[in-house]
Design a protein around this motif. Structure first.
Motif, PDB file in Angstrom:
ATOM      1  N   GLU A  70       0.813  -1.281  -0.055  1.00 43.49           N
ATOM      2  CA  GLU A  70      -0.032   0.057  -0.007  1.00 43.49           C
ATOM      3  C   GLU A  70       0.816   1.287   0.119  1.00 43.49           C
ATOM      4  O   GLU A  70       1.874   1.254   0.674  1.00 43.49           O
ATOM      5  CB  GLU A  70      -1.090  -0.030   1.224  1.00 43.49           C
ATOM      6  N   MET A  71       0.552   2.207  -0.795  1.00 45.99           N
ATOM      7  CA  MET A  71       1.259   3.346  -1.084  1.00 45.99           C
ATOM      8  C   MET A  71       0.627   4.700  -0.751  1.00 45.99           C
ATOM      9  O   MET A  71      -0.771   4.774  -0.807  1.00 45.99           O
ATOM     10  CB  MET A  71       1.829   3.560  -2.320  1.00 45.99           C
ATOM     11  N   ASP A  72       1.266   5.738  -0.353  1.00 43.56           N
ATOM     12  CA  ASP A  72       0.545   7.116  -0.363  1.00 43.56           C
ATOM     13  C   ASP A  72       0.786   7.633  -1.600  1.00 43.56           C
ATOM     14  O   ASP A  72       1.704   7.385  -2.358  1.00 43.56           O
ATOM     15  CB  ASP A  72       1.335   7.718   0.869  1.00 43.56           C
ATOM     16  N   TYR A  73       0.021   8.663  -1.813  1.00 43.77           N
ATOM     17  CA  TYR A  73       0.038   9.282  -3.208  1.00 43.77           C
ATOM     18  C   TYR A  73       0.335  11.003  -2.914  1.00 43.77           C
ATOM     19  O   TYR A  73      -0.418  11.410  -2.069  1.00 43.77           O
ATOM     20  CB  TYR A  73      -1.267   8.999  -4.212  1.00 43.77           C
ATOM     21  N   ILE A  74       1.027  11.439  -3.726  1.00 41.43           N
ATOM     22  CA  ILE A  74       1.246  12.938  -3.723  1.00 41.43           C
ATOM     23  C   ILE A  74       1.195  13.554  -5.164  1.00 41.43           C
ATOM     24  O   ILE A  74       1.591  12.966  -6.166  1.00 41.43           O
ATOM     25  CB  ILE A  74       2.651  13.529  -3.055  1.00 41.43           C
ATOM     26  N   PRO A  75       0.702  14.634  -5.385  1.00 40.90           N
ATOM     27  CA  PRO A  75       0.751  15.273  -6.601  1.00 40.90           C
ATOM     28  C   PRO A  75       1.941  15.518  -7.173  1.00 40.90           C
ATOM     29  O   PRO A  75       2.810  15.920  -6.402  1.00 40.90           O
ATOM     30  CB  PRO A  75      -0.264  16.555  -6.542  1.00 40.90           C
ATOM     31  N   TYR A  76       2.378  15.417  -8.361  1.00 42.19           N
ATOM     32  CA  TYR A  76       3.625  15.875  -9.149  1.00 42.19           C
ATOM     33  C   TYR A  76       3.741  17.364  -9.181  1.00 42.19           C
ATOM     34  O   TYR A  76       2.732  18.295  -9.669  1.00 42.19           O
ATOM     35  CB  TYR A  76       3.533  15.382 -10.333  1.00 42.19           C
ATOM     36  N   LEU A  77       4.580  18.098  -8.649  1.00 42.03           N
ATOM     37  CA  LEU A  77       4.801  19.361  -8.606  1.00 42.03           C
ATOM     38  C   LEU A  77       6.076  19.987  -9.318  1.00 42.03           C
ATOM     39  O   LEU A  77       6.514  21.084  -9.295  1.00 42.03           O
ATOM     40  CB  LEU A  77       4.849  19.908  -7.231  1.00 42.03           C
ATOM     41  N   GLY A  78       6.810  19.005 -10.011  1.00 44.87           N
ATOM     42  CA  GLY A  78       8.020  19.306 -10.736  1.00 44.87           C
ATOM     43  C   GLY A  78       7.678  20.088 -12.254  1.00 44.87           C
ATOM     44  O   GLY A  78       6.722  20.399 -12.313  1.00 44.87           O
ATOM     45  N   PRO A  79       8.776  20.195 -12.900  1.00 48.37           N
ATOM     46  CA  PRO A  79       8.704  20.716 -14.149  1.00 48.37           C
ATOM     47  C   PRO A  79       7.535  20.091 -14.914  1.00 48.37           C
ATOM     48  O   PRO A  79       7.347  18.705 -15.001  1.00 48.37           O
ATOM     49  CB  PRO A  79       9.986  20.484 -14.950  1.00 48.37           C
ATOM     50  N   GLN A  80       6.892  20.874 -15.674  1.00 50.76           N
ATOM     51  CA  GLN A  80       5.436  20.296 -16.406  1.00 50.76           C
ATOM     52  C   GLN A  80       5.881  19.964 -17.750  1.00 50.76           C
ATOM     53  O   GLN A  80       6.980  20.512 -18.384  1.00 50.76           O
ATOM     54  CB  GLN A  80       4.788  21.246 -16.426  1.00 50.76           C
ATOM     55  N   ILE A  81       5.102  18.985 -18.400  1.00 55.00           N
ATOM     56  CA  ILE A  81       5.219  18.386 -19.652  1.00 55.00           C
ATOM     57  C   ILE A  81       4.059  19.370 -20.319  1.00 55.00           C
ATOM     58  O   ILE A  81       2.948  19.431 -20.068  1.00 55.00           O
ATOM     59  CB  ILE A  81       4.829  16.904 -19.919  1.00 55.00           C
ATOM     60  N   MET A  82       4.944  19.780 -21.829  1.00 54.68           N
ATOM     61  CA  MET A  82       3.838  20.268 -22.537  1.00 54.68           C
ATOM     62  C   MET A  82       3.241  19.286 -23.606  1.00 54.68           C
ATOM     63  O   MET A  82       3.988  18.601 -24.232  1.00 54.68           O
ATOM     64  CB  MET A  82       4.673  21.512 -23.417  1.00 54.68           C
ATOM     65  N   GLU A  83       2.079  18.980 -23.798  1.00 50.05           N
ATOM     66  CA  GLU A  83       1.332  18.037 -24.198  1.00 50.05           C
ATOM     67  C   GLU A  83       1.538  18.218 -25.694  1.00 50.05           C
ATOM     68  O   GLU A  83       1.198  19.265 -26.237  1.00 50.05           O
ATOM     69  CB  GLU A  83       0.113  17.424 -23.769  1.00 50.05           C
TER      70      GLU A  83
END
Length: 285
Positions: free
Chosen positions: A269-282
């Motif tokens: 079982e894992m905890d989850y955190i949002p990603y806050l690093g450099p963003q990807i341009m789709e």
């Protein structure tokens, strides 16, 4: 009566200004204005894509669907990008390891995950493990996985099925025979590891020797809908079932083990955190 010396004056001015007046001429001041032309517009330099953006674009080109298994050239492409990646390329700092160490609840270390990008063809995920934290032995059905250790030190133990189909007699009632592929400690920075759907260590477990963080590229990602839910296993030494149906050369016994499928362990079982690093341009499809 002496005669006064005659003075030369402008008769007209004499009349206007009176006898003996001096003529004062004002000089006109010439003002000049210099017009400075604006500098010519400089051509804008194209923005250099980040390594994370390069990884995203390469994954889009490589992973075309659930049945995709990258060719050697594509594997080299992704490995080159991942090998160059550093913690700061995904927003990790020098303080990250100390923050990872703090994720301990009731004396038990907790694994944390963060998804950078996800689509039906591939996903980019990060995992953070405090020291002694474990991701139990599990598989990646039908998936190719690139693993890049970014921080810390971790131990990996990985197996491949002796026979992926399970039809060659390497199976008991509840277990299957697997060959040990990897049993080593990795320290960042190190080369990218690659596992394939049926070989390269597809069934593996991770144990953090120190607080660590790693990036996984999964192509395609887990999907219950498409039968890629994954399973967990317990491994036993080959000698535990020495009367198994498949004979192994004595010198090779240590390289084999029996894997028994089990229910999802508590430590998975894992905890989850949002990603806050450099963003990807789709990119548009």
């Amino acid at each position: 009566m002496p005669v006064e010396a005659a003075r030369l004056v402008n008769p007209k001015k004499s009349e206007d200004m009176g006898e003996g007046s001096r003529v004062i001429r004002k000089k006109k001041c010439k003002r000049t204005m210099t017009v400075v032309a604006p500098p010519p517009p400089q051509p804008s330099r194209p923005k250099v894509p980040t390594l994370l953006q390069k990884l995203y674009l390469a994954c889009r080109a490589v992973f075309k669907g659930p049945e995709t298994i990258p060719c050697p050239a594509d594997v080299q492409l992704l490995c080159r990008i991942l090998d160059d990646m550093k913690p700061e390329d995904v927003g990790l700092s020098s303080k990250t390891q100390s923050l990872i160490s703090e994720n301990v609840i009731e004396g038990k270390p907790r694994v944390t995950s963060s998804t950078i990008y996800h689509c039906e063809n591939f996903s980019l995920c990060m995992f953070f493990l405090p020291a002694t934290a474990v991701i139990p032995l599990h598989n990646h059905p039908g998936m190719t996985v690139f693993n890049k250790l970014l921080l810390g030190k971790m131990h990996i133990k990985a197996y491949d099925w002796v026979d992926p189909s399970g039809l060659d007699g390497s199976t008991t009632a509840s277990m299957r025979l697997a060959r040990l592929k990897v049993d080593s400690i990795f320290t960042a920075p190190c080369d990218t590891s690659v596992l394939y759907p049926t070989w390269g260590g597809n069934i593996h477990a991770v144990r953090a020797e120190t607080p660590c963080a790693f990036l996984d590229v999964l192509g395609p990602p887990y999907s219950k809908k498409d039968g890629r839910d994954g399973s967990y296993y317990k491994d036993l030494p080959y000698t535990a079932f020495s009367n198994g149906t498949k004979e192994v050369v004595e010198d090779e016994v240590a390289n084999y083990g029996w894997l028994e499928e089990i229910e999802m362990p508590e430590e998975s079982e894992m905890d989850y955190i949002p990603y806050l690093g450099p963003q990807i341009m789709e990119a548009s499809r």
